[in-house]
Design a protein around this motif. Structure first.
Motif, PDB file in Angstrom:
ATOM      1  N   ASP A 103      50.698  54.131  74.191  1.00  0.00           N
ATOM      2  CA  ASP A 103      51.359  53.095  73.345  1.00  0.00           C
ATOM      3  C   ASP A 103      51.645  51.744  74.735  1.00  0.00           C
ATOM      4  OD1 ASP A 103      52.752  51.044  72.440  1.00  0.00           O
ATOM      5  OD2 ASP A 103      53.568  52.018  70.384  1.00  0.00           O
ATOM      6  N   GLU A 104      50.525  50.343  74.231  1.00  0.00           N
ATOM      7  CA  GLU A 104      51.801  49.677  75.510  1.00  0.00           C
ATOM      8  C   GLU A 104      53.324  49.461  75.269  1.00  0.00           C
ATOM      9  OE1 GLU A 104      49.928  48.540  78.171  1.00  0.00           O
ATOM     10  OE2 GLU A 104      50.806  46.523  78.936  1.00  0.00           O
ATOM     11  N   THR A 105      53.429  49.170  73.766  1.00  0.00           N
ATOM     12  CA  THR A 105      54.966  48.641  73.964  1.00  0.00           C
ATOM     13  C   THR A 105      55.290  49.630  72.723  1.00  0.00           C
ATOM     14  OG1 THR A 105      54.389  47.889  71.588  1.00  0.00           O
ATOM     15  CG2 THR A 105      54.574  45.813  74.174  1.00  0.00           C
ATOM     16  N   TYR A 127      46.383  49.897  72.482  1.00  0.00           N
ATOM     17  CA  TYR A 127      47.225  50.887  73.837  1.00  0.00           C
ATOM     18  C   TYR A 127      47.032  50.205  75.107  1.00  0.00           C
ATOM     19  CZ  TYR A 127      41.909  51.173  74.824  1.00  0.00           C
ATOM     20  OH  TYR A 127      41.128  51.390  74.635  1.00  0.00           O
ATOM     21  N   CYS A 128      47.650  50.875  75.742  1.00  0.00           N
ATOM     22  CA  CYS A 128      48.172  50.407  77.631  1.00  0.00           C
ATOM     23  C   CYS A 128      46.544  50.749  78.215  1.00  0.00           C
ATOM     24  CB  CYS A 128      48.987  50.900  77.925  1.00  0.00           C
ATOM     25  SG  CYS A 128      49.361  51.058  79.807  1.00  0.00           S
ATOM     26  N   PRO A 129      45.732  49.562  78.661  1.00  0.00           N
ATOM     27  CA  PRO A 129      44.586  50.506  79.351  1.00  0.00           C
ATOM     28  C   PRO A 129      44.275  50.780  80.554  1.00  0.00           C
ATOM     29  CG  PRO A 129      44.687  47.784  79.470  1.00  0.00           C
ATOM     30  CD  PRO A 129      46.517  48.410  78.725  1.00  0.00           C
ATOM     31  N   LEU A 130      45.612  50.931  81.345  1.00  0.00           N
ATOM     32  CA  LEU A 130      45.970  51.836  82.478  1.00  0.00           C
ATOM     33  C   LEU A 130      46.564  53.347  82.183  1.00  0.00           C
ATOM     34  CD1 LEU A 130      47.227  49.372  84.420  1.00  0.00           C
ATOM     35  CD2 LEU A 130      44.757  49.942  84.152  1.00  0.00           C
ATOM     36  N   LYS A 168      57.211  45.014  81.235  1.00  0.00           N
ATOM     37  CA  LYS A 168      57.865  46.605  80.800  1.00  0.00           C
ATOM     38  C   LYS A 168      56.935  47.012  80.859  1.00  0.00           C
ATOM     39  CE  LYS A 168      61.280  46.444  77.764  1.00  0.00           C
ATOM     40  NZ  LYS A 168      61.808  46.148  76.274  1.00  0.00           N
ATOM     41  N   CYS A 169      55.415  47.502  80.536  1.00  0.00           N
ATOM     42  CA  CYS A 169      54.638  48.503  80.855  1.00  0.00           C
ATOM     43  C   CYS A 169      54.439  48.717  82.405  1.00  0.00           C
ATOM     44  CB  CYS A 169      53.269  48.141  80.395  1.00  0.00           C
ATOM     45  SG  CYS A 169      52.356  49.887  81.241  1.00  0.00           S
ATOM     46  N   PRO A 170      55.483  50.052  82.911  1.00  0.00           N
ATOM     47  CA  PRO A 170      55.158  50.605  84.473  1.00  0.00           C
ATOM     48  C   PRO A 170      53.975  50.496  84.827  1.00  0.00           C
ATOM     49  CG  PRO A 170      55.750  52.685  82.354  1.00  0.00           C
ATOM     50  CD  PRO A 170      55.801  51.359  82.230  1.00  0.00           C
ATOM     51  N   ARG A 171      52.866  50.310  83.691  1.00  0.00           N
ATOM     52  CA  ARG A 171      51.517  50.698  84.851  1.00  0.00           C
ATOM     53  C   ARG A 171      50.973  48.837  84.678  1.00  0.00           C
ATOM     54  NH1 ARG A 171      52.406  54.547  81.522  1.00  0.00           N
ATOM     55  NH2 ARG A 171      52.068  53.794  79.606  1.00  0.00           N
ATOM     56  N   CYS A 172      51.741  48.323  83.776  1.00  0.00           N
ATOM     57  CA  CYS A 172      50.840  47.515  83.561  1.00  0.00           C
ATOM     58  C   CYS A 172      51.801  45.858  84.471  1.00  0.00           C
ATOM     59  CB  CYS A 172      50.102  46.604  82.083  1.00  0.00           C
ATOM     60  SG  CYS A 172      48.758  47.895  81.306  1.00  0.00           S
ATOM     61  N   GLY A 173      52.745  45.877  84.567  1.00  0.00           N
ATOM     62  CA  GLY A 173      53.224  45.299  84.037  1.00  0.00           C
ATOM     63  C   GLY A 173      53.529  43.968  85.640  1.00  0.00           C
TER      64      GLY A 173
HETATM   65 ZN   LIG Z   1      50.246  49.495  80.315  1.00  0.00          ZN
END
Ligand SMILES: [Zn+2]
Length: 339
Positions: A103-105, A127-130, A168-173
């Motif tokens: 989940d992205e969020t 979804y989180c692409p990363l 707030k996404c640790p990968r995408c932020g």
């Molecule tokens: Zn993400």
């Protein structure tokens, strides 16, 4: 016109036979040669049985559709929504329900009574692409559904992605949202290319919603539109506009992308879109001409509702998907005759 298409949710096992009758009796005689079926999790995946919806299609069911498509010379393309559309209203889709870590969020809780607008700006989850695990799972089911459909193309949806590159996404932020979107398109495209398959997506994230006035649904307010210059040129763009015949097909063709114009439920808009597509093809340079692939009606009601409307008693409203279907393919047939 190379693509005369029709896109609808996949039938369920219960209405499968009615749908095949519709393919034989309605799609084929109108010369419809491309059928997109939204599968999502309506398939008994063997690679990931945990992702199959209840009462979903079996391989034998899908093979019935494949046989009808072959018999009628219809190209069959399955669709699973990737990236966005991982929830609907208050309901989480199968992927994030089973794999909440994608989940992205994750901090956005699903509401009991969904309303728009809302404080979380929740339209649909993404979804989180990363996320390092997401593509392994997703590509298993993409490959499996393409094998079952014997298809050389796959539709990944990717429309109306509102959550992307969340701070707030640790990968995408902090990452560039256009680059994130384009990166995901490229990842999916490259995966499909290994098996000679072509990626199809909806076009809305590639259009600038503010400058064009097209708004936040059929175009992007969240800074993804610069991705139009970053994605591979062999991705096919399904350019949907339902209330006006916007001429954005020209924009995509000028960017080097192949494009299909998609109406829904307004017959007058659909007829104009058919005429426009014919005009674009006739008046384009020889470089741009082959990028104008055609038209495709998109149906957003379930198969049963659509068939009930199609075969049911006429209703008073002009703007229905089945009236649009009739008007649009009639126009295509007439234009064909006159040229
Ligand atoms: Zn993400």
């Amino acid at each position: 016109m190379p693509v005369r298409g029709f896109a609808i949710g996949a039938p369920t096992p219960r209405n499968l036979d009615s749908f095949i009758v519709f393919m034989n009796n309605e799609l084929a005689p109108r010369g419809i040669n491309t059928l997109i079926l939204r599968i999502d999790y309506n398939y008994q995946f063997k690679t990931h049985p945990e992702l199959a919806d209840k009462n979903s299609l079996s391989t034998a069911d899908v093979k019935k559709v494949v046989a009808a498509a072959k018999q009628n010379h219809i190209r069959l393309i399955p669709q699973i929504n990737l990236l966005g559309h991982q929830s609907w209203a208050g309901e989480t889709g199968k992927l994030l329900a089973v794999y909440p870590q994608f989940d992205e969020t994750p901090w956005v809780k699903m509401p009991v009574n969904y309303v728009w607008p809302n404080a979380d700006s929740l339209y649909c989850k993404s979804y989180c692409p990363l996320h390092p695990g997401v593509h392994k799972v997703v590509f298993d089911i993409v490959d499996e559904i393409c094998d079952a459909f014997e298809s050389n193309a796959f539709h990944a949806g990717m429309d109306e992605v509102f959550y992307i590159g969340e701070a707030k996404c640790p990968r995408c932020g902090g990452k560039d949202k256009s680059e994130l979107f384009a990166g995901e398109v490229r990842t999916i495209r490259d995966h499909l290319a290994q098996k000679g398959r072509v990626l199809w997506i909806w076009g809305d994230r590639l259009l600038d919603g503010k400058t064009t006035g097209l708004g936040r649904w059929e175009a992007s307010f969240n800074d993804t539109y610069r991705a139009v210059d970053m994605i591979p040129k062999d991705v096919v763009i399904c350019d949907w506009h339902y209330e006006r015949p916007d001429k954005t097909a020209v924009y995509f063709a000028m960017k080097g992308l192949q494009v299909i114009t998609c109406p829904w439920r307004q017959p007058d808009v659909a007829v104009q879109q058919v005429r426009d597509m014919i005009t674009f093809r006739q008046q384009a340079t020889k470089e741009m001409q082959p990028r104008y692939l055609g038209v495709m009606e998109t149906i957003w009601s379930p198969v049963t509702s659509f068939l009930n409307e199609y075969y049911g008693r006429p209703v008073d409203t002009t703007n229905t998907p089945s009236r649009t279907f009739n008007a649009m393919y009639e126009e295509l047939k007439n234009l064909h005759k006159s040229h």
